[in-house]
Design a protein around this motif. Structure first.
Motif, short mmCIF file in Angstrom:
data_model
loop_
_atom_site.label_atom_id
_atom_site.label_comp_id
_atom_site.label_asym_id
_atom_site.label_seq_id
_atom_site.Cartn_x
_atom_site.Cartn_y
_atom_site.Cartn_z
N HIS A 155 0.83 -1.20 0.00
CA HIS A 155 0.00 0.00 0.00
C HIS A 155 0.87 1.25 0.00
O HIS A 155 0.64 2.19 -0.76
CB HIS A 155 -0.91 0.02 1.23
CG HIS A 155 -1.96 -1.05 1.25
ND1 HIS A 155 -2.80 -1.28 0.19
CD2 HIS A 155 -2.30 -1.95 2.21
CE1 HIS A 155 -3.63 -2.27 0.48
NE2 HIS A 155 -3.34 -2.70 1.70
N THR A 156 1.87 1.25 0.85
CA THR A 156 2.71 2.44 1.00
C THR A 156 3.44 2.78 -0.28
O THR A 156 3.49 3.94 -0.70
CB THR A 156 3.73 2.21 2.13
OG1 THR A 156 3.03 1.91 3.34
CG2 THR A 156 4.58 3.46 2.36
N LEU A 157 4.01 1.78 -0.93
CA LEU A 157 4.80 2.02 -2.14
C LEU A 157 3.99 1.82 -3.41
O LEU A 157 4.53 1.93 -4.52
CB LEU A 157 6.04 1.12 -2.14
CG LEU A 157 7.07 1.46 -1.06
CD1 LEU A 157 8.20 0.45 -1.04
CD2 LEU A 157 7.63 2.87 -1.27
N GLN A 158 2.71 1.55 -3.24
CA GLN A 158 1.76 1.47 -4.36
C GLN A 158 2.20 0.49 -5.45
O GLN A 158 2.36 0.85 -6.62
CB GLN A 158 1.54 2.87 -4.94
CG GLN A 158 0.86 3.83 -3.96
CD GLN A 158 0.51 5.16 -4.58
OE1 GLN A 158 1.40 5.95 -4.90
NE2 GLN A 158 -0.77 5.42 -4.76
N VAL A 159 2.41 -0.75 -5.03
CA VAL A 159 2.74 -1.82 -5.96
C VAL A 159 1.79 -2.99 -5.72
O VAL A 159 1.07 -3.03 -4.73
CB VAL A 159 4.21 -2.28 -5.79
CG1 VAL A 159 5.18 -1.17 -6.15
CG2 VAL A 159 4.46 -2.78 -4.37
N SER A 160 1.83 -3.94 -6.62
CA SER A 160 0.96 -5.11 -6.51
C SER A 160 1.47 -6.07 -5.43
O SER A 160 2.68 -6.20 -5.21
CB SER A 160 0.90 -5.84 -7.85
OG SER A 160 0.21 -7.07 -7.71
N ASN A 161 0.54 -6.76 -4.78
CA ASN A 161 0.91 -7.80 -3.82
C ASN A 161 0.36 -9.16 -4.25
O ASN A 161 0.13 -10.04 -3.42
CB ASN A 161 0.40 -7.44 -2.41
CG ASN A 161 1.04 -8.30 -1.33
OD1 ASN A 161 2.19 -8.69 -1.45
ND2 ASN A 161 0.28 -8.60 -0.29
N ARG A 162 0.18 -9.34 -5.53
CA ARG A 162 -0.31 -10.62 -6.02
C ARG A 162 0.74 -11.72 -5.87
O ARG A 162 0.41 -12.91 -5.81
CB ARG A 162 -0.73 -10.50 -7.49
CG ARG A 162 -2.04 -9.75 -7.70
CD ARG A 162 -2.37 -9.60 -9.15
NE ARG A 162 -1.42 -8.71 -9.84
CZ ARG A 162 -1.46 -8.43 -11.13
NH1 ARG A 162 -2.37 -8.99 -11.90
NH2 ARG A 162 -0.58 -7.60 -11.66
N TRP A 163 1.99 -11.33 -5.83
CA TRP A 163 3.08 -12.26 -5.60
C TRP A 163 4.14 -11.57 -4.75
O TRP A 163 4.17 -10.36 -4.66
CB TRP A 163 3.70 -12.71 -6.93
CG TRP A 163 4.21 -11.55 -7.74
CD1 TRP A 163 5.43 -10.94 -7.64
CD2 TRP A 163 3.48 -10.81 -8.73
NE1 TRP A 163 5.52 -9.88 -8.51
CE2 TRP A 163 4.33 -9.78 -9.20
CE3 TRP A 163 2.20 -10.93 -9.28
CZ2 TRP A 163 3.95 -8.87 -10.18
CZ3 TRP A 163 1.83 -10.02 -10.26
CH2 TRP A 163 2.69 -9.02 -10.70
N GLY A 164 5.00 -12.37 -4.10
CA GLY A 164 5.99 -11.74 -3.24
C GLY A 164 6.82 -12.77 -2.48
O GLY A 164 7.14 -13.84 -3.00
#
Length: 229
Positions: free
Chosen positions: A86-95
């Motif tokens: 959320h903070t860095l405004q990227v996807s969290n679909r994978w990680g």
């Protein structure tokens, strides 16, 4: 892309001349000078309990390093309540969870943020067994590989007295920063968090004290660090 309404402001990026931004740069400098003979490359940031500002501290410290032309990686290892995407405004679909369970490789989970020199590996899907995944041999090998690719790796870990995750990550880190909210956390809770880290022989570099009343000092800092014409 994450919902922007969940994004916390990154003051070191949005207002780099503010006294708060200067405080994060001071933290960066203190960390750099905390070890003369040994390079600190993997740092874990945690807190005693939730809501003390550990993630805010981490991301602003990461930006401070990036602004010093360091190649920075943020890892969201809070596999229970991740927030860095959320903070860095990227996807969290994978990680990270996909990486540690051998579904994907480091290049496949590595994402560039909108901030120069700052990259992120998000948490990925929340697993049913966070502690076991973080304690895996794969976590150790991943960190060893990332040490070679980045100047500094900052790991966002869960609160130290809630679960054992932070203790596990601390054993794989070069140093630990403990964030304490001066208004919310009782002394006993802070000492308990420190004790939990001491139990695994974590190298605690220092404590960041949040929400300290500095009204009398702010005028001086704004004057000294304010924009000159």
């Amino acid at each position: 892309m994450s919902n922007s309404t969940n994004r916390r402001p990154i003051i070191t990026h949005e207002n780099p001349k503010s006294p708060i931004s200067e405080a994060y740069r001071t933290l960066r400098t203190n960390i750099q000078f905390s070890s003369i003979d040994e390079e600190l490359k993997v740092l874990m940031i945690t807190s005693a309990g939730p809501g003390e500002g550990k993630s805010t501290t981490l991301v602003n410290l990461a930006v401070a390093y990036a602004q010093a032309d360091k190649k920075v990686l943020v890892i969201d290892a809070d596999l229970r309540k991740p927030t860095m995407h959320h903070t860095l405004q990227v996807s969290n679909r994978w990680g990270l969870t996909n990486l540690l369970t051998n579904q994907l490789s480091i290049p496949e989970v590595l994402q560039a943020s909108a901030i120069k020199n700052l990259n992120i590996i998000t948490s990925g899907p929340i697993p049913p067994n966070p502690s076991e995944i973080l304690a895996s041999k794969k976590m150790t090998s991943v960190l060893d590989e990332l040490r070679q690719q980045f100047d500094i790796v900052l790991i966002d870990a869960p609160p130290a007295i809630a679960v054992t995750d932070s203790q596990i990550i601390a054993t794989r880190s070069d140093g630990v920063i403990l964030v304490v909210d001066s208004d919310r956390v009782k002394r006993d809770a802070a000492l308990k968090a420190k004790q939990n880290l001491d139990n695994v022989r974590a190298r605690i570099l220092g404590v960041v004290l949040n929400n300290v009343d500095r009204k009398n000092r702010d005028a001086y800092y704004y004057y000294y660090y304010g924009e000159s014409k």
